[in-house]
Design an enzyme around this catalytic site. Structure first.
Site, mmCIF file in Angstrom:
data_model
loop_
_atom_site.group_PDB
_atom_site.id
_atom_site.type_symbol
_atom_site.label_atom_id
_atom_site.label_comp_id
_atom_site.label_asym_id
_atom_site.label_seq_id
_atom_site.Cartn_x
_atom_site.Cartn_y
_atom_site.Cartn_z
ATOM 1 N N THR A 114 0.830 -1.217 0.000
ATOM 2 C CA THR A 114 0.000 0.000 0.000
ATOM 3 C C THR A 114 0.858 1.258 0.000
ATOM 4 O O THR A 114 0.448 2.298 -0.514
ATOM 5 C CB THR A 114 -0.927 -0.031 1.239
ATOM 6 O OG1 THR A 114 -1.843 -1.096 1.050
ATOM 7 C CG2 THR A 114 -1.699 1.251 1.410
ATOM 8 N N THR A 146 1.605 -4.271 4.268
ATOM 9 C CA THR A 146 1.412 -4.556 5.692
ATOM 10 C C THR A 146 0.893 -5.972 5.949
ATOM 11 O O THR A 146 1.082 -6.503 7.044
ATOM 12 C CB THR A 146 0.424 -3.560 6.327
ATOM 13 O OG1 THR A 146 -0.826 -3.645 5.630
ATOM 14 C CG2 THR A 146 0.948 -2.145 6.300
ATOM 15 N N ASP A 147 0.239 -6.577 4.939
ATOM 16 C CA ASP A 147 -0.481 -7.830 5.208
ATOM 17 C C ASP A 147 0.431 -8.977 5.669
ATOM 18 O O ASP A 147 0.072 -9.725 6.579
ATOM 19 C CB ASP A 147 -1.272 -8.274 3.963
ATOM 20 C CG ASP A 147 -2.468 -7.370 3.708
ATOM 21 O OD1 ASP A 147 -2.807 -6.553 4.579
ATOM 22 O OD2 ASP A 147 -3.067 -7.477 2.617
HETATM 23 N N1 ASP Z 1 -2.697 -5.493 0.733
HETATM 24 C C1 ASP Z 1 -1.647 -4.538 1.020
HETATM 25 C C2 ASP Z 1 -0.333 -5.294 1.050
HETATM 26 O O1 ASP Z 1 -0.091 -6.005 1.999
HETATM 27 C C3 ASP Z 1 -1.935 -3.890 2.328
HETATM 28 C C4 ASP Z 1 -0.926 -2.888 2.797
HETATM 29 O O2 ASP Z 1 0.189 -2.785 2.344
HETATM 30 O O3 ASP Z 1 -1.288 -2.146 3.750
HETATM 31 O O4 ASP Z 1 0.435 -5.189 0.126
#
Ligand code: ASP
Length: 334
Positions: free
Chosen positions: A19, A99-100
Site C-alpha cells: 500500500t 502490511t499484510d
Molecule cells: N494489501 C496490502 C499489502 O499487503 C496492504 C498494505 O500494504 O497495507 O500489500
C-alpha cells in the site's frame, strides 16, 4: 537518488510493493486502491528530506500486494539483503513492503540475514495517493532508524507510526488504523521521531548472525489449521494426505484443540508430520503440556510466536534438517 552528503550513512532501499506504493483514482479513497504500483524512485522523491539523513541507493525488487508474498520472493529478497550488507559501502537496508504479510517477511529475514547492520521494514496503511498518506513519514523514519548506529545488532526491525518493533514480536492488529502494528507481549523496542532514535530495550533471543537458519528457494510445505467451535479434522487429514511436512495449529486460548483435532494430530505425527500448537488469540504464549498434552500428542508448542511466524520458523527448521527431537528446543530458542 544520490545525496551529496558523502559522510552520511549509505542506505539501500529495497522496494517490494504494498500500500505504501499504492495508487487510487481518488485522494479520499483508503481502500479499493491498487497496491504495489508506484515505483521506488517516486516514493523516495516524495520525501526530499531523506537527503539530509542518508545517501540512498534504491532497487525495485518486486511490485506486489504482499498478500501474494511467497518463498521464491523471500529467497530473492534475502539473497539481495545479504549481498548488499556484505558490501563495505552499505551501512543498512530499508525494505518497503505491504502490511499484510510484513510480519512474516520480517521474522524470516530476522532468522536468515547474516549481518549486524540494520535491516528495517516499513509500510503504510494508506496508499501513496491518499490524503494524509502515512507512507512518506514511515519511509523517512525507517531510513532514520537504518542510519542510526543504535540499530546495529538488533536484528530485523519494523519502523511504523513512530515506533520501532522487533521482527519477532510485531504483528498487524488493525485493518485500517495507521497505528496498525503492535508488539503485544513485549511492546515496542523504541521510537523514532524528528530524526531521533531511541531504544528502550534490546532483543534477547538469537537472530541474524546468531541464527543457524538459511533461506532456500524451496521451503518444506507447512500449512496452518484453525481450531474453533465445531472444528472437524478434515483440514488436517487433507494436508497430511497431500504430504505436508509440518502443520501449525492456531488453537483456541492457550493453544487448545477441539477434541476432534486431537486424534488427527496424533495420526499426523505418526505419519512424520511436525505439529506445532500456537494460539489464534493474538497475544500471550502457549505453554507446553498446558491446554493440551503435548507429550501424549507428540506436538510442539510455539511459545509467543503467532501461527504465521511459527510456520516461518517450522519451515526454516525443517529445511535445515532439524531432528524431530530437537524441534521444541528450536521453538524455545528462536
Ligand atoms: N494489501 C496490502 C499489502 O499487503 C496492504 C498494505 O500494504 O497495507 O500489500
Amino acid at each position: 537518488m544520490n545525496s551529496s552528503h558523502t559522510s552520511l550513512p549509505r542506505i539501500a532501499v529495497l522496494a517490494t510493493g504494498g500500500t505504501i506504493a499504492g495508487e487510487a483514482g481518488d485522494a479520499a479513497k483508503t481502500s479499493g486502491y491498487k497496491a504495489g504500483v508506484v515505483g521506488v524512485d517516486k516514493l523516495l522523491g516524495a520525501v526530499p528530506s531523506l537527503a539530509q539523513v542518508a545517501q540512498i541507493q534504491a532497487e525495485q525488487v518486486a511490485s506486489i500486494d504482499s498478500k501474494d508474498m511467497a518463498p521464491a520472493l523471500w529467497a530473492t529478497l534475502c539473497a539481495r539483503v545479504n549481498a548488499l550488507l556484505a558490501q563495505d559501502d552499505i551501512d543498512g537496508i530499508v525494505i518497503t513492503h505491504g502490511t499484510d504479510t510484513l510480519e512474516e517477511t520480517a521474522y524470516l529475514l530476522h532468522l536468515t540475514v547474516k549481518s549486524e547492520k540494520p535491516v528495517v521494514l516499513t509500510a503504510a496503511m494508506r496508499p501513496a495517493t491518499a490524503l494524509s498518506a502515512d507512507g512518506p513519514l514511515n519511509l523517512l523514519n525507517a531510513v532514520t532508524v537504518a542510519a542510526s548506529r543504535a540499530s546495529w545488532k538488533q536484528g530485523v526491525l519494523v519502523a511504523f507510526n513512530n515506533q520501532i518493533h522487533c521482527a519477532r514480536d510485531v504483528t498487524k492488529t488493525s485493518t485500517y488504523a495507521v497505528d496498525a502494528f503492535r508488539s503485544p507481549e513485549g511492546g515496542a523496542l523504541g521510537w523514532v521521531q524528528d530524526g531521533q532514535v531511541e531504544f528502550q530495550r534490546s532483543v534477547v533471543r538469537p537472530h541474524t548472525l546468531h541464527s543457524p537458519f538459511q533461506m532456500s528457494a524451496e521451503l518444506p510445505a507447512v500449512e496452518i489449521v484453525v481450531s474453533y467451535a465445531g472444528a472437524s479434522r478434515a483440514a488436517i487429514d487433507a494436508f497430511v494426505a497431500i504430504g505436508v511436512k509440518g502443520l501449525v495449529i492456531a488453537g483456541t486460548g492457550n493453544g487448545s484443540l477441539h477434541s476432534t483435532l486431537q486424534q488427527a494430530v496424533v495420526d499426523a505425527v505418526k505419519q512424520g508430520v511436525a505439529v506445532v500448537r500456537s494460539s489464534r488469540v493474538g497475544a500471550g504464549h502457549v505453554m507446553r503440556n498446558g491446554a493440551a498434552p503435548d507429550d501424549a500428542l507428540g506436538s510442539l508448542t510455539a511459545g509467543a510466536l503467532n501461527p504465521y511466524k511459527a510456520r516461518v520458523l517450522l519451515m526454516l527448521a525443517l529445511s535445515a534438517g532439524t531432528a524431530p527431537a530437537d524441534l521444541q528446543r528450536v521453538f524455545d530458542t528462536y
